[in-house]
Design a protein around this motif. Structure first.
Motif, mmCIF file in Angstrom:
data_model
loop_
_atom_site.group_PDB
_atom_site.id
_atom_site.type_symbol
_atom_site.label_atom_id
_atom_site.label_comp_id
_atom_site.label_asym_id
_atom_site.label_seq_id
_atom_site.Cartn_x
_atom_site.Cartn_y
_atom_site.Cartn_z
ATOM 1 N N VAL A 1 0.877 -1.159 0.000
ATOM 2 C CA VAL A 1 0.000 0.000 0.000
ATOM 3 C C VAL A 1 0.917 1.211 0.000
ATOM 4 O O VAL A 1 1.697 1.404 0.926
ATOM 5 C CB VAL A 1 -0.911 0.033 1.249
ATOM 6 C CG1 VAL A 1 -1.720 1.314 1.271
ATOM 7 C CG2 VAL A 1 -1.812 -1.186 1.293
ATOM 8 N N LEU A 2 0.844 2.010 -1.049
ATOM 9 C CA LEU A 2 1.676 3.189 -1.151
ATOM 10 C C LEU A 2 0.814 4.416 -0.865
ATOM 11 O O LEU A 2 -0.261 4.575 -1.421
ATOM 12 C CB LEU A 2 2.291 3.290 -2.549
ATOM 13 C CG LEU A 2 3.137 2.080 -2.960
ATOM 14 C CD1 LEU A 2 3.594 2.223 -4.395
ATOM 15 C CD2 LEU A 2 4.328 1.922 -2.032
ATOM 16 N N SER A 3 1.317 5.285 -0.002
ATOM 17 C CA SER A 3 0.524 6.433 0.426
ATOM 18 C C SER A 3 0.782 7.702 -0.367
ATOM 19 O O SER A 3 0.213 8.730 -0.063
ATOM 20 C CB SER A 3 0.786 6.714 1.909
ATOM 21 O OG SER A 3 0.373 5.618 2.669
ATOM 22 N N ASP A 4 1.636 7.631 -1.385
ATOM 23 C CA ASP A 4 1.938 8.853 -2.112
ATOM 24 C C ASP A 4 0.955 9.118 -3.236
ATOM 25 O O ASP A 4 1.144 9.988 -4.046
ATOM 26 C CB ASP A 4 3.373 8.858 -2.640
ATOM 27 C CG ASP A 4 3.651 7.720 -3.591
ATOM 28 O OD1 ASP A 4 2.840 6.785 -3.666
ATOM 29 O OD2 ASP A 4 4.690 7.768 -4.261
ATOM 30 N N GLY A 5 -0.104 8.393 -3.277
ATOM 31 C CA GLY A 5 -1.167 8.709 -4.224
ATOM 32 C C GLY A 5 -1.455 7.592 -5.202
ATOM 33 O O GLY A 5 -0.646 6.695 -5.384
ATOM 34 N N PRO A 6 -2.583 7.679 -5.826
ATOM 35 C CA PRO A 6 -2.993 6.674 -6.800
ATOM 36 C C PRO A 6 -2.386 6.903 -8.177
ATOM 37 O O PRO A 6 -2.727 6.243 -9.113
ATOM 38 C CB PRO A 6 -4.517 6.870 -6.850
ATOM 39 C CG PRO A 6 -4.719 8.288 -6.493
ATOM 40 C CD PRO A 6 -3.617 8.640 -5.518
ATOM 41 N N PHE A 7 -1.441 7.827 -8.284
ATOM 42 C CA PHE A 7 -0.919 8.259 -9.574
ATOM 43 C C PHE A 7 0.595 8.146 -9.591
ATOM 44 O O PHE A 7 1.275 9.017 -10.070
ATOM 45 C CB PHE A 7 -1.342 9.707 -9.825
ATOM 46 C CG PHE A 7 -1.388 10.513 -8.541
ATOM 47 C CD1 PHE A 7 -2.582 10.682 -7.882
ATOM 48 C CD2 PHE A 7 -0.235 11.032 -7.979
ATOM 49 C CE1 PHE A 7 -2.629 11.393 -6.686
ATOM 50 C CE2 PHE A 7 -0.274 11.739 -6.797
ATOM 51 C CZ PHE A 7 -1.474 11.915 -6.152
ATOM 52 N N ILE A 8 1.095 7.060 -9.076
ATOM 53 C CA ILE A 8 2.525 6.865 -8.896
ATOM 54 C C ILE A 8 3.293 7.079 -10.200
ATOM 55 O O ILE A 8 2.959 6.529 -11.237
ATOM 56 C CB ILE A 8 2.782 5.447 -8.360
ATOM 57 C CG1 ILE A 8 2.153 5.344 -6.993
ATOM 58 C CG2 ILE A 8 4.257 5.127 -8.318
ATOM 59 C CD1 ILE A 8 2.029 3.954 -6.485
ATOM 60 N N GLU A 9 4.320 7.926 -10.117
ATOM 61 C CA GLU A 9 5.222 8.213 -11.229
ATOM 62 C C GLU A 9 4.492 8.626 -12.494
ATOM 63 O O GLU A 9 4.931 8.343 -13.598
ATOM 64 C CB GLU A 9 6.127 7.010 -11.500
ATOM 65 C CG GLU A 9 7.062 6.709 -10.347
ATOM 66 C CD GLU A 9 7.991 5.566 -10.665
ATOM 67 O OE1 GLU A 9 8.268 5.320 -11.854
ATOM 68 O OE2 GLU A 9 8.444 4.919 -9.730
ATOM 69 N N ALA A 10 3.372 9.287 -12.353
ATOM 70 C CA ALA A 10 2.648 9.770 -13.518
ATOM 71 C C ALA A 10 2.422 11.266 -13.383
ATOM 72 O O ALA A 10 2.043 11.746 -12.327
ATOM 73 C CB ALA A 10 1.309 9.052 -13.639
ATOM 74 N N LYS A 11 2.689 11.980 -14.448
ATOM 75 C CA LYS A 11 2.433 13.419 -14.444
ATOM 76 C C LYS A 11 0.927 13.649 -14.463
ATOM 77 O O LYS A 11 0.397 14.472 -13.746
ATOM 78 C CB LYS A 11 3.082 14.054 -15.665
ATOM 79 C CG LYS A 11 2.840 15.537 -15.772
ATOM 80 C CD LYS A 11 3.496 16.117 -17.003
ATOM 81 C CE LYS A 11 3.168 17.587 -17.128
ATOM 82 N NZ LYS A 11 3.707 18.175 -18.334
ATOM 83 N N GLU A 12 0.239 12.902 -15.308
ATOM 84 C CA GLU A 12 -1.199 13.050 -15.441
ATOM 85 C C GLU A 12 -1.902 12.061 -14.527
ATOM 86 O O GLU A 12 -1.513 10.915 -14.424
ATOM 87 C CB GLU A 12 -1.591 12.765 -16.893
ATOM 88 C CG GLU A 12 -3.055 12.935 -17.175
ATOM 89 C CD GLU A 12 -3.394 12.540 -18.595
ATOM 90 O OE1 GLU A 12 -3.656 11.345 -18.815
ATOM 91 O OE2 GLU A 12 -3.386 13.413 -19.465
#
Length: 127
Positions: free
Chosen positions: A61-72
């Motif tokens: 579970v990563l807490s840095d967001g649902p958009f890992i390594e994505a600009k968009e």
């Protein structure tokens, strides 16, 4: 009428840098567009998403967001009704932010799967 999901995609790093006035200006502009969709009877529901979130997969579970390594990333969703996919696409193209290139909208038809509780616990036959 068929149902569609509009997945609203924007540059999340840019959204994080907006001040309060810029945020409210964008919300007001989107509200104008949504009101036109309500008037035509196409809008069902929708909401903006917070930039924060978690990404869950099998191992973590990563807490840095649902958009890992994505600009968009996904900044919101809308449920719409339209006669068919080309009609739904033409509705998405009426968004001012799509015209300016500040936003992309992914248009996905919903399958119309019935609530699983309607099927009961019995196995499916003939499949």
């Amino acid at each position: 009428m068929e149902k569609f999901l509009f997945i609203i995609r924007e540059d999340l790093s840019k959204l994080k840098q907006w001040n309060e006035e810029e945020r409210y200006h964008a919300i007001r502009e989107m509200d104008k567009w949504v009101k036109t969709l309500i008037e035509t009877g196409n809008y069902v529901s929708g909401d903006a998403l917070r930039i924060s979130g978690s990404y869950v997969n099998k191992g973590q579970v990563l807490s840095d967001g649902p958009f890992i390594e994505a600009k968009e990333g996904i900044s919101g969703i809308m449920f719409m009704e339209a006669t068919d996919l080309p009609n739904a696409v033409s509705l998405a193209q009426t968004c001012r932010f799509v015209h300016t290139g500040e936003m992309a909208i992914e248009v996905r038809p919903l399958m119309g799967v019935k609530d699983i509780r309607e099927f009961g616990d019995e196995g499916r036959t003939g499949h």
